[in-house]
Write a protein that holds these residues in place. Structure first.
Motif, short mmCIF file in Angstrom:
data_model
loop_
_atom_site.label_atom_id
_atom_site.label_comp_id
_atom_site.label_asym_id
_atom_site.label_seq_id
_atom_site.Cartn_x
_atom_site.Cartn_y
_atom_site.Cartn_z
N TYR A 7 5.58 7.53 5.30
CA TYR A 7 5.72 6.08 5.12
C TYR A 7 4.84 5.42 6.18
CZ TYR A 7 7.82 1.42 5.04
OH TYR A 7 8.02 0.06 4.96
N ILE A 8 3.98 4.53 5.72
CA ILE A 8 2.96 3.97 6.59
C ILE A 8 3.56 3.23 7.80
CG2 ILE A 8 2.74 1.90 5.11
CD1 ILE A 8 -0.16 3.56 6.88
N LEU A 9 4.77 2.67 7.65
CA LEU A 9 5.37 1.91 8.75
C LEU A 9 6.32 2.75 9.60
CD1 LEU A 9 6.23 -1.48 7.02
CD2 LEU A 9 4.13 -0.77 8.16
N ALA A 31 3.23 9.18 -0.41
CA ALA A 31 3.88 7.95 0.04
C ALA A 31 5.31 7.87 -0.46
CB ALA A 31 3.08 6.75 -0.44
N VAL A 32 6.22 7.59 0.44
CA VAL A 32 7.65 7.46 0.11
C VAL A 32 8.01 5.97 0.17
CG1 VAL A 32 10.01 8.02 0.85
CG2 VAL A 32 8.18 9.75 1.05
N ASP A 33 8.66 5.48 -0.87
CA ASP A 33 9.08 4.07 -0.90
C ASP A 33 10.36 3.90 -0.07
OD1 ASP A 33 9.66 1.44 -1.42
OD2 ASP A 33 10.01 1.70 -3.56
N PHE A 34 10.17 3.91 1.23
CA PHE A 34 11.28 3.83 2.20
C PHE A 34 11.90 2.44 2.17
CE2 PHE A 34 12.82 2.97 6.53
CZ PHE A 34 13.44 4.16 6.91
N HIS A 35 11.04 1.43 2.12
CA HIS A 35 11.47 0.03 2.08
C HIS A 35 10.58 -0.72 1.12
CE1 HIS A 35 12.96 -3.85 3.55
NE2 HIS A 35 11.70 -4.26 3.57
N PRO A 36 11.11 -1.42 0.11
CA PRO A 36 12.54 -1.66 -0.09
C PRO A 36 13.26 -0.61 -0.95
CG PRO A 36 11.25 -3.02 -1.59
CD PRO A 36 10.26 -2.24 -0.78
N MET A 116 13.29 -5.84 12.09
CA MET A 116 12.16 -6.00 11.17
C MET A 116 12.57 -5.85 9.71
SD MET A 116 8.70 -4.03 11.99
CE MET A 116 8.64 -2.74 10.78
N LEU A 117 13.38 -4.83 9.44
CA LEU A 117 13.73 -4.54 8.04
C LEU A 117 15.22 -4.77 7.79
CD1 LEU A 117 11.55 -1.33 7.43
CD2 LEU A 117 10.92 -3.72 7.17
N ASP A 173 8.28 -4.61 18.55
CA ASP A 173 8.75 -4.88 17.18
C ASP A 173 10.27 -5.01 17.13
OD1 ASP A 173 6.29 -4.87 15.99
OD2 ASP A 173 6.49 -2.89 15.05
N PRO A 201 0.10 0.00 11.69
CA PRO A 201 0.39 -1.42 11.89
C PRO A 201 1.26 -1.63 13.12
CG PRO A 201 0.70 -0.82 9.59
CD PRO A 201 0.44 0.45 10.33
N GLY A 202 0.81 -2.48 14.03
CA GLY A 202 1.54 -2.71 15.28
C GLY A 202 0.99 -1.93 16.45
N ARG B 93 11.54 -9.31 8.45
CA ARG B 93 11.99 -10.40 9.32
C ARG B 93 10.98 -10.64 10.44
NH1 ARG B 93 18.11 -11.00 10.72
NH2 ARG B 93 17.92 -11.54 8.51
N THR B 219 4.27 2.44 -5.25
CA THR B 219 4.56 2.61 -3.82
C THR B 219 3.31 2.33 -2.98
OG1 THR B 219 6.28 4.21 -4.34
CG2 THR B 219 5.44 4.24 -2.10
N ARG B 233 2.65 -9.56 11.62
CA ARG B 233 3.93 -9.81 12.27
C ARG B 233 3.82 -9.77 13.79
NH1 ARG B 233 8.37 -6.95 14.31
NH2 ARG B 233 10.41 -7.87 13.86
#
Ligand SMILES: N[C@H](CCC(=O)N[C@@H](CS)C(=O)NCC(=O)O)C(=O)O
Ligand SMILES: [Fe+2]
Lengths: 220, 281
Positions: A7-9, A31-36, A116-117, A173, A201-202, B93, B219, B233
């Motif tokens: 998962y990229i994040l 890629a795993v759809d972790f969120h949402p 964040m989530l 974060d 990212p971040g 968020r 995905t 963010r």
């Protein structure tokens, strides 16, 4: 090719992607759809990892569900320099920080998921255990500097650095500032300037290491 | 602080497809609300006193208002166009003013520095002149004829292209962009930022997309947009001051770009100041 459920994040998945990049290993990213989507808690992934977490690494008959084990596996295959040497103290330090990295995941990682989530949790408790862990890491790095060593366990980067770096770098974060930790900030710069370093990212690359655009122009 | 005219506007409060009977407990401009499904499976929003609030389900999300909306929710005709894929990117968020989240979305000058090698790259940092207007008939801010060089404009792009953009502010915290669609040059891809103001300095952001792209797995589409938004963010959380500065008197010459100036002017005209800081020059 090794397959990473990714998962990229996710800072834990990023550890494995970063280690692969630093050791020149190619990964097949799934890629795993972790969120949402919460796909990591669905039947397909729970069958691979009953703990319901990612990353998951598959390589032939090897199936790993702990990022620290993945770092060791990648290093052992492609770049044994990243593992502990034969010195007893160094070997122990690598192991110490690999285990310690789990505390960063649950504290700073938990704070980040909450902020964040919107993951439920006691944000005050997560942040204060994260701060306690950061203080311990800062002290560890100061002691290393006194030994004349630039990284967490040795004078060269090891799997221990990669295990600890992502959640630390992403502490803001989760509402935890890195301002009070000069040794951590210096260490983070060192890691970010390693050849082959990749971003997430971040976590930014060091812009100042890139050539000035004007200089590039005037040379051509 | 009273909310002012923003009280009567529509705001996104959840992804419709993910709601269950238990519902999502959340906030809207300081008021606790619950977003749930009723016995018929319809979306239902109640405030802290149990009062039912206006509801509308559109663009994958549930929309509500604390007050009495004067207008229907803004239209995105592309949402009804066959062949598009609709992407619920999921909530993120951000500890920032909801107005700042919108303003950052409108600003392309940050692409090469924040979305390096994706939406921009040095040395292609210059933004060419473009057109900005407040369209009186629909009461929206529009920026058109925007062009920018992008190394990876979309998941469907297979290399660097010069991308055309149009930007639109459709509500105080709702913004829509239209950009070149790499696999279908005659159409625009639609990418939105729907912002739920929780407080003046805290928001839940719900990106949503309507794209022509038959190849990329869902995905991957979600992750492409999450990557971009997470890069924003960390910038948004560090902006000082946290609230969006609005000069109550004359237009102040700012470093901000033209679209941002028009957005601020439009906010002032409507007295949309929840999340703003009025600064006298
Ligand atoms: N087994 C640990 C798990 C790492 C971890 O906590 N991963 C997060 C994503 S960053 C996760 O999957 N969490 C599951 C959840 O929060 O539902 C590791 O490999 O280091
Ligand atoms: Fe951005």
């Amino acid at each position: 090719m090794m397959k990473l459920y990714d998962y990229i994040l996710s800072p834990s998945c990023y550890k494995v992607r970063l280690m692969a990049a630093l050791t020149g290993t190619t990964l097949d990213l799934r890629a795993v759809d972790f969120h949402p989507g919460l796909e990591h808690r669905g039947p397909e992934l729970l069958a691979l990892n009953p703990a319901g977490s990612i990353p998951i690494l598959e390589d032939g008959d090897v199936l790993l569900t702990e990022s620290s084990a993945m770092l060791v596996y990648l290093a052992a295959k492609a770049a044994p320099d990243w593992l502990a040497g034969s010195d007893a103290k160094e070997a122990a330090r690598v192991q110490q920080w690999l285990s310690f990295s789990g505390r960063l995941t649950s504290s700073l990682g938990g704070a980040r998921l909450h902020e964040m989530l919107l993951r439920p949790g006691d944000i005050g408790a997560l942040q204060s255990s994260g701060i306690a862990a950061l203080r311990e890491l800062e002290l560890g790095l100061v002691e290393q500097a006194e030994r004349g060593q630039k990284f967490l366990a040795a004078d060269r980067p090891t799997v221990a650095d990669i295990a600890c770096f992502p959640y630390v770098a992403l502490a803001p974060d989760g509402g935890v500032s890195l301002d009070p930790y000069p040794a951590i900030r210096l260490w983070s710069r060192r890691l970010r300037s390693l050849p082959g370093f990749i971003e997430m990212p971040g976590i930014h690359r060091l812009h100042e290491l890139k050539p000035e655009p004007q200089l590039e122009k005037s040379e051509t | 602080m009273t909310v002012g005219p923003m009280f009567d506007e529509w705001y996104p409060v959840g992804i419709f497809g993910q709601l269950d009977a238990a519902g999502r407990k959340t906030m809207l401009m300081g008021e606790p609300i619950v977003v749930a499904r009723d016995d018929n499976g319809d979306a239902k929003v109640t405030d802290g006193t149990g009062r039912s609030l206006p509801v509308c389900v559109r663009y994958g999300h549930v929309w509500t208002s604390l007050g009495d909306p004067k207008k229907k929710l803004f239209a995105i005709p592309e949402a009804d166009q066959p062949g598009r894929r609709f992407v619920d990117v999921g909530v993120v968020r951000v500890r920032c003013s909801p107005l700042r989240a919108v303003e950052n979305f409108l600003d392309i000058a940050h692409f090469p520095f924040v979305h390096t090698d994706i939406l921009g790259a040095e040395p292609h940092t210059e933004v060419q002149a473009y057109k900005v207007e407040i369209r009186e008939d629909v009461d929206e801010v529009w920026a058109t004829q925007v062009e920018f060089y992008q190394p990876q404009a979309a998941k469907s792009a297979s290399g660097g292209i010069t991308t055309q953009y149009m930007y639109r502010v459709a509500g105080p915290t709702s913004t829509v962009l239209y950009k070149t669609c790499p696999p279908r040059p005659s159409e625009w891809d639609v990418i939105t930022l729907f912002v739920q103001p929780l407080a003046e300095d805290l928001c839940d952001v719900w990106p949503w997309m309507a794209l022509f792209d038959d190849d990329t797995p869902m995905t991957d589409l979600i992750h492409f947009q999450q990557t971009i938004f997470l890069q924003d963010r960390s910038i948004l959380e560090n902006q000082v001051p946290r609230l969006l500065p609005l000069d109550p008197g004359m237009e102040m010459p700012t470093r901000a770009d033209l679209t941002s100036v028009a957005y601020r002017r439009w906010l002032k005209r409507h007295n949309f100041t929840y999340g703003a800081q009025l600064v006298a020059q």
